[in-house]
Design a protein around this motif. Structure first.
Motif, short mmCIF file in Angstrom:
data_model
loop_
_atom_site.label_atom_id
_atom_site.label_comp_id
_atom_site.label_asym_id
_atom_site.label_seq_id
_atom_site.Cartn_x
_atom_site.Cartn_y
_atom_site.Cartn_z
N GLU A 1 0.64 5.48 1.10
CA GLU A 1 -0.35 6.33 1.99
C GLU A 1 0.06 8.12 1.69
O GLU A 1 1.09 7.82 2.25
CB GLU A 1 -0.97 6.16 3.49
CG GLU A 1 -1.91 6.12 3.82
CD GLU A 1 -1.52 5.07 5.39
OE1 GLU A 1 -2.84 4.75 5.05
OE2 GLU A 1 -0.90 6.15 5.92
N CYS B 1 -6.35 -1.95 3.31
CA CYS B 1 -6.00 -2.11 2.67
C CYS B 1 -5.58 -3.32 1.13
O CYS B 1 -5.18 -3.00 0.50
CB CYS B 1 -4.02 -1.78 2.80
SG CYS B 1 -4.53 -0.58 3.74
N TRP B 2 -6.47 -4.62 1.70
CA TRP B 2 -5.76 -6.07 1.41
C TRP B 2 -6.80 -6.25 0.70
O TRP B 2 -8.01 -6.26 1.07
CB TRP B 2 -4.93 -6.85 1.83
CG TRP B 2 -4.53 -7.83 1.55
CD1 TRP B 2 -5.27 -8.88 1.33
CD2 TRP B 2 -3.32 -7.71 1.15
NE1 TRP B 2 -4.64 -10.21 1.22
CE2 TRP B 2 -3.33 -9.41 0.75
CE3 TRP B 2 -2.40 -7.39 0.92
CZ2 TRP B 2 -2.30 -9.54 -0.10
CZ3 TRP B 2 -1.44 -7.83 0.20
CH2 TRP B 2 -1.57 -8.79 -0.41
N TYR C 1 4.18 0.51 2.10
CA TYR C 1 4.16 -0.35 2.69
C TYR C 1 4.44 -1.39 2.28
O TYR C 1 4.44 -1.71 0.87
CB TYR C 1 2.21 -0.75 3.40
CG TYR C 1 2.26 0.56 4.56
CD1 TYR C 1 2.37 0.82 5.80
CD2 TYR C 1 1.23 1.48 4.21
CE1 TYR C 1 2.62 1.45 6.50
CE2 TYR C 1 1.34 2.81 5.39
CZ TYR C 1 1.30 2.15 6.41
OH TYR C 1 1.29 3.27 7.17
N PRO D 1 -1.04 -8.18 -4.74
CA PRO D 1 -0.26 -6.77 -4.53
C PRO D 1 1.14 -6.75 -5.63
O PRO D 1 1.18 -7.77 -6.47
CB PRO D 1 0.72 -7.09 -3.71
CG PRO D 1 0.59 -8.52 -3.05
CD PRO D 1 -0.33 -9.80 -3.86
N CYS E 1 -3.15 0.81 9.51
CA CYS E 1 -3.29 1.25 8.61
C CYS E 1 -5.14 1.91 8.46
O CYS E 1 -5.55 1.15 8.96
CB CYS E 1 -3.81 0.52 6.86
SG CYS E 1 -4.13 1.01 5.50
N HIS F 1 0.28 -4.73 9.45
CA HIS F 1 -0.57 -3.56 8.38
C HIS F 1 -1.65 -2.76 8.43
O HIS F 1 -2.17 -1.73 8.54
CB HIS F 1 -0.51 -3.74 6.88
CG HIS F 1 -0.82 -3.09 5.83
ND1 HIS F 1 0.03 -1.64 6.15
CD2 HIS F 1 -1.49 -3.27 5.20
CE1 HIS F 1 -0.71 -1.15 5.45
NE2 HIS F 1 -0.86 -1.92 4.48
N ASP G 1 0.56 -1.21 -0.08
CA ASP G 1 -0.26 -0.12 0.21
C ASP G 1 0.49 1.36 -0.05
O ASP G 1 1.76 1.67 0.32
CB ASP G 1 -0.96 0.32 1.16
CG ASP G 1 -2.02 1.11 0.95
OD1 ASP G 1 -2.51 1.67 0.07
OD2 ASP G 1 -2.28 1.34 2.37
#
Length: 75
Positions: free
Chosen positions: A8, A62-63, A19, A69, A58, A54, A6
């Motif tokens: 940000e 995010c996932w 990340y 990814p 976060c 994470h 990720d």
């Protein structure tokens, strides 16, 4: 080999956090310089040991289990 999980941007656009996770140490100096030349912000590289860590850090989801990814290129 790293996997970027990720990215940000802080609300005031003064800090960009990337990340990622990797099994070995990675030299990000050239990558950080390139990011700074594009965004003119402080760059923070954060190694994520696992997805639970994470998700705690976060502020949003995010996932996605169905998405892979993105792999980083030669940095």
């Amino acid at each position: 080999d790293i996997v970027i999980v990720d990215v940000e941007f802080q609300y005031d656009r003064k800090k960009l956090t990337v990340y990622y996770y990797s099994n070995s140490r990675v030299d990000f100096r050239s990558f950080v310089k390139e990011l700074y030349s594009i965004f003119y912000a402080r760059i923070w590289m954060e190694n994520i040991k696992n997805m639970q860590d994470h998700e705690k850090k976060c502020s949003h989801v995010c996932w996605n289990k169905h998405m892979e990814p993105a792999k980083a290129t030669e940095y």
